[in-house]
Design a protein around this motif. Structure first.
Motif, PDB file in Angstrom:
ATOM      1  N   VAL A 280       0.893  -1.105  -0.015  1.00 57.53           N
ATOM      2  CA  VAL A 280       0.009  -0.159  -0.019  1.00 57.53           C
ATOM      3  C   VAL A 280       0.882   1.234   0.062  1.00 57.53           C
ATOM      4  N   VAL A 281       2.240   1.183   0.506  1.00 52.59           N
ATOM      5  CA  VAL A 281       3.102   2.267   0.659  1.00 52.59           C
ATOM      6  C   VAL A 281       3.846   2.595  -0.942  1.00 52.59           C
ATOM      7  N   LYS A 282       3.623   3.807  -1.475  1.00 51.44           N
ATOM      8  CA  LYS A 282       3.748   4.193  -2.593  1.00 51.44           C
ATOM      9  C   LYS A 282       5.191   4.952  -2.909  1.00 51.44           C
ATOM     10  N   GLU A 283       5.155   5.902  -1.721  1.00 47.59           N
ATOM     11  CA  GLU A 283       6.458   6.711  -2.010  1.00 47.59           C
ATOM     12  C   GLU A 283       6.741   7.501  -0.687  1.00 47.59           C
ATOM     13  N   VAL A 284       7.965   8.139  -0.855  1.00 47.71           N
ATOM     14  CA  VAL A 284       8.319   8.966   0.456  1.00 47.71           C
ATOM     15  C   VAL A 284       8.554  10.341  -0.115  1.00 47.71           C
ATOM     16  N   ARG A 285       7.832  11.446   0.785  1.00 44.86           N
ATOM     17  CA  ARG A 285       8.124  12.671   0.220  1.00 44.86           C
ATOM     18  C   ARG A 285       8.654  13.801   1.529  1.00 44.86           C
ATOM     19  N   GLY A 286       9.236  14.559   0.869  1.00 46.51           N
ATOM     20  CA  GLY A 286       9.411  15.637   1.884  1.00 46.51           C
ATOM     21  C   GLY A 286      10.863  15.723   2.171  1.00 46.51           C
ATOM     22  N   LYS A 287      11.569  16.650   3.180  1.00 48.73           N
ATOM     23  CA  LYS A 287      12.716  17.020   3.626  1.00 48.73           C
ATOM     24  C   LYS A 287      12.759  17.265   4.983  1.00 48.73           C
TER      25      LYS A 287
ATOM     26  N   ASN B 203      -6.799   7.803   6.708  1.00 51.03           N
ATOM     27  CA  ASN B 203      -7.260   8.391   7.893  1.00 51.03           C
ATOM     28  C   ASN B 203      -7.463   7.152   8.971  1.00 51.03           C
ATOM     29  N   GLU B 204      -7.686   5.971   8.086  1.00 56.30           N
ATOM     30  CA  GLU B 204      -7.995   4.890   9.059  1.00 56.30           C
ATOM     31  C   GLU B 204      -6.596   4.356   9.749  1.00 56.30           C
ATOM     32  N   ILE B 205      -5.411   4.384   8.936  1.00 53.96           N
ATOM     33  CA  ILE B 205      -4.144   4.231   9.568  1.00 53.96           C
ATOM     34  C   ILE B 205      -3.902   4.923  10.669  1.00 53.96           C
ATOM     35  N   LYS B 206      -4.082   6.451  10.384  1.00 54.21           N
ATOM     36  CA  LYS B 206      -3.913   7.578  11.456  1.00 54.21           C
ATOM     37  C   LYS B 206      -4.511   7.094  12.840  1.00 54.21           C
ATOM     38  N   ASP B 207      -5.819   6.874  12.820  1.00 57.58           N
ATOM     39  CA  ASP B 207      -6.749   6.236  13.804  1.00 57.58           C
ATOM     40  C   ASP B 207      -6.074   5.367  14.527  1.00 57.58           C
ATOM     41  N   GLU B 208      -5.888   4.065  13.846  1.00 53.25           N
ATOM     42  CA  GLU B 208      -5.162   2.739  14.198  1.00 53.25           C
ATOM     43  C   GLU B 208      -3.863   3.250  15.266  1.00 53.25           C
ATOM     44  N   CYS B 209      -3.140   4.087  14.510  1.00 52.81           N
ATOM     45  CA  CYS B 209      -1.922   4.547  15.495  1.00 52.81           C
ATOM     46  C   CYS B 209      -2.191   5.126  16.622  1.00 52.81           C
ATOM     47  N   MET B 210      -3.314   6.055  16.635  1.00 51.96           N
ATOM     48  CA  MET B 210      -3.582   6.594  17.683  1.00 51.96           C
ATOM     49  C   MET B 210      -4.087   5.438  18.957  1.00 51.96           C
ATOM     50  N   ASN B 211      -4.739   4.613  18.477  1.00 55.53           N
ATOM     51  CA  ASN B 211      -5.001   3.790  19.311  1.00 55.53           C
ATOM     52  C   ASN B 211      -4.019   2.966  19.810  1.00 55.53           C
ATOM     53  N   ASN B 212      -2.765   3.067  19.038  1.00 55.14           N
ATOM     54  CA  ASN B 212      -1.717   2.127  19.652  1.00 55.14           C
ATOM     55  C   ASN B 212      -0.703   3.292  20.234  1.00 55.14           C
ATOM     56  N   HIS B 213      -1.459   4.402  20.444  1.00 57.27           N
ATOM     57  CA  HIS B 213      -0.477   5.476  21.204  1.00 57.27           C
ATOM     58  C   HIS B 213       0.767   5.934  20.184  1.00 57.27           C
TER      59      HIS B 213
ATOM     60  N   LEU C 204       4.238   1.447  13.274  1.00 55.31           N
ATOM     61  CA  LEU C 204       3.554   1.730  11.929  1.00 55.31           C
ATOM     62  C   LEU C 204       3.510   0.553  11.341  1.00 55.31           C
ATOM     63  N   ASN C 205       4.963   0.046  11.339  1.00 60.57           N
ATOM     64  CA  ASN C 205       5.146  -1.283  10.584  1.00 60.57           C
ATOM     65  C   ASN C 205       3.951  -2.425  11.069  1.00 60.57           C
ATOM     66  N   GLN C 206       3.625  -2.553  12.272  1.00 63.44           N
ATOM     67  CA  GLN C 206       2.628  -3.657  12.784  1.00 63.44           C
ATOM     68  C   GLN C 206       1.420  -3.062  12.147  1.00 63.44           C
ATOM     69  N   ILE C 207       1.005  -2.176  12.342  1.00 61.16           N
ATOM     70  CA  ILE C 207      -0.421  -1.292  11.793  1.00 61.16           C
ATOM     71  C   ILE C 207      -0.474  -1.505  10.423  1.00 61.16           C
ATOM     72  N   LEU C 208       0.579  -1.306   9.443  1.00 65.82           N
ATOM     73  CA  LEU C 208       0.746  -1.587   7.995  1.00 65.82           C
ATOM     74  C   LEU C 208       0.520  -2.790   7.636  1.00 65.82           C
ATOM     75  N   ASN C 209       0.923  -3.764   8.406  1.00 67.40           N
ATOM     76  CA  ASN C 209       1.088  -5.438   8.362  1.00 67.40           C
ATOM     77  C   ASN C 209      -0.491  -5.725   8.268  1.00 67.40           C
ATOM     78  N   ASN C 210      -1.041  -5.155   9.482  1.00 66.07           N
ATOM     79  CA  ASN C 210      -2.649  -5.535   9.705  1.00 66.07           C
ATOM     80  C   ASN C 210      -3.499  -4.932   8.413  1.00 66.07           C
TER      81      ASN C 210
END
Ligand SMILES: *Cc1c(COP(=O)(O)O)cnc(C)c1O
Length: 405
Positions: free
Chosen positions: A332-339, A353-363, A394-400
């Motif tokens: 699902v991960v396409k690219e990295v952006r920024g500096k 948004n779903e990933i962000k919320d799941e991260c929040m659930n995992n503190h 993040l890795n754990q959540i992306l796995n799920n």
């Protein structure tokens, strides 16, 4: 961290719903304490914070240097009024002009106010020196603040019809498109206003050549270049100011977010030739308070003393490498952006948004500026251990998530 079990979280959340004006959905959490890159809620839960108060707490939460500066200055003088000089504001303006290519500073309290001031200054310059030119060219997908004028300047399509009628005088062109900019210049153009990374827009980086060409077009047409460094300034990208890496100098520069380390503070800076306000043209009851300036000095001096720009460069390399590894690991991960420490991962699917919320659930606190982007803007002094901790969650959540789709 001290956990105060006397706090009735349910009651607090009930009061919040009853008394705070609704503007955005918020999770059912009340934060009560912060230190470094961590926050604690009223239930005693600890969170790793990768948004740092929205890219403002550049030294982490409640750093000693800010606490000391606030206490010291609060005891001495909080606000003698903007009609009189005060020592911290003078010293801070002096410091900012020494570390930047700018000549003069006007202090206010938010990024939107700084940009509003930049718009006024550019229009005043147009009135005085360019036959009344008033038009300001900005870019689609940009973000410049939430006053009526800065919303009109921002390139958010969904804002075009909100709060009609919109203040006039803004022309929008595609970002990173020199030709579009060239074609939209007219005799009425007084300025171009640009972010070097569109932060709220999803961490879209400006091309170096584009920015140099914009500078050249401005020079050729006697147009002012306003660089909005509210998010990118003060070490966020690994240089004190992002314009340094682009090898250009703006005519007007706006700073906020990191400049106060979490305390409301902003600055409008300009070259001497642009400073044409006359008495009464610009002001504000809370402009250049000694309290704000004392905090600003402490924050900026700490960025310099700890050589945080160098730290940002190094940790950014480490962080970027780890984020890049996600591309191989998760479909699902396409690219990295920024500096620097304004980084994002772009996703193939609209599940940010779903990933962000799941991260929040995992503190783990991260941001989703749009449905396909996850943004990271941690404290500038974040450690590799903290980056590792964030990556592991993040890795754990992306796995799920990959498992589900
Ligand atoms: C956050 C931001 C603003 C607005 O700053 P406020 O302090 O929220 O008013 C303006 N421009 C940019 C680039 C920003 O990131």
């Amino acid at each position: 961290m001290s956990y105060n079990s006397n706090i009735d979280s349910i009651e607090l959340l009930r009061k919040a719903e009853k008394s705070l004006m609704y503007v955005t959905p918020r999770p059912s959490i009340v934060f009560i304490e912060g230190k470094g890159s961590y926050l604690w809620d009223s239930e005693g839960n600890k969170y790793l914070d990768m948004i740092a108060g929205w890219a403002v707490c550049c030294l982490g939460h409640s750093p000693d240097t800010m606490v000391d500066a606030l206490a010291r200055q609060a005891k001495q003088l909080i606000n003698p009024s903007p009609s009189f000089y005060n020592q911290p504001a003078i010293e801070f303006a002096d410091l900012l002009t020494k570390i930047s290519c700018m000549d003069k500073v006007f202090f206010i309290n938010s990024g939107a106010e700084a940009n509003e001031g930049a718009i006024k200054l550019a229009r005043k310059y147009g009135q005085k020196f360019k036959n009344g030119a008033y038009e300001i060219i900005t870019t689609w997908n940009s973000f410049h603040g939430r006053t009526l004028a800065t919303m009109a300047a921002s390139g958010k399509k969904q804002w075009e019809n909100l709060y009609k009628p919109q203040p006039k005088g803004f022309t929008k062109v595609e970002y990173n498109d020199t030709e579009a900019l060239r074609q939209s210049i007219s005799k009425d153009t007084c300025a171009v206003m640009l972010e070097l990374i569109q932060g709220e827009g999803g961490v879209i980086v400006a091309d170096k050549n584009y920015v140099k060409q914009v500078r050249q077009l401005c020079d050729e047409n006697n147009i002012l270049l306003i660089i909005d460094e509210v998010q990118t300034g003060l070490g966020r990208l690994g240089d004190m100011f992002a314009y340094e890496d682009y090898e250009i100098e703006p005519d007007i520069l706006t700073l906020a977010k990191g400049i106060g380390g979490g305390f409301p503070l902003a600055a409008l800076l300009a070259k001497d030739k642009v400073c044409c306000f006359e008495a009464g043209d610009q002001g504000g009851t809370y402009s250049m308070t000694p309290l704000g300036a004392a905090v600003g000095i402490a924050v900026v001096q700490e960025i310099i003393d700890l050589d945080l720009c160098n730290h940002v460069k190094k940790i950014s390399e480490y962080f970027t490498k780890q984020l890049s590894d996600l591309i191989l690991r998760h479909k699902v991960v396409k690219e990295v952006r920024g500096k620097g420490l304004l980084l994002a991962i772009g996703l193939h699917e609209e599940i940010a948004n779903e990933i962000k919320d799941e991260c929040m659930n995992n503190h783990l606190i991260i941001n989703a500026p749009n449905t396909k982007t996850l943004r990271f803007m941690p404290a500038l002094n974040i450690s590799t251990v903290e980056v590792d901790e964030a990556m592991s969650i993040l890795n754990q959540i992306l796995n799920n998530f990959t498992g589900k789709s």
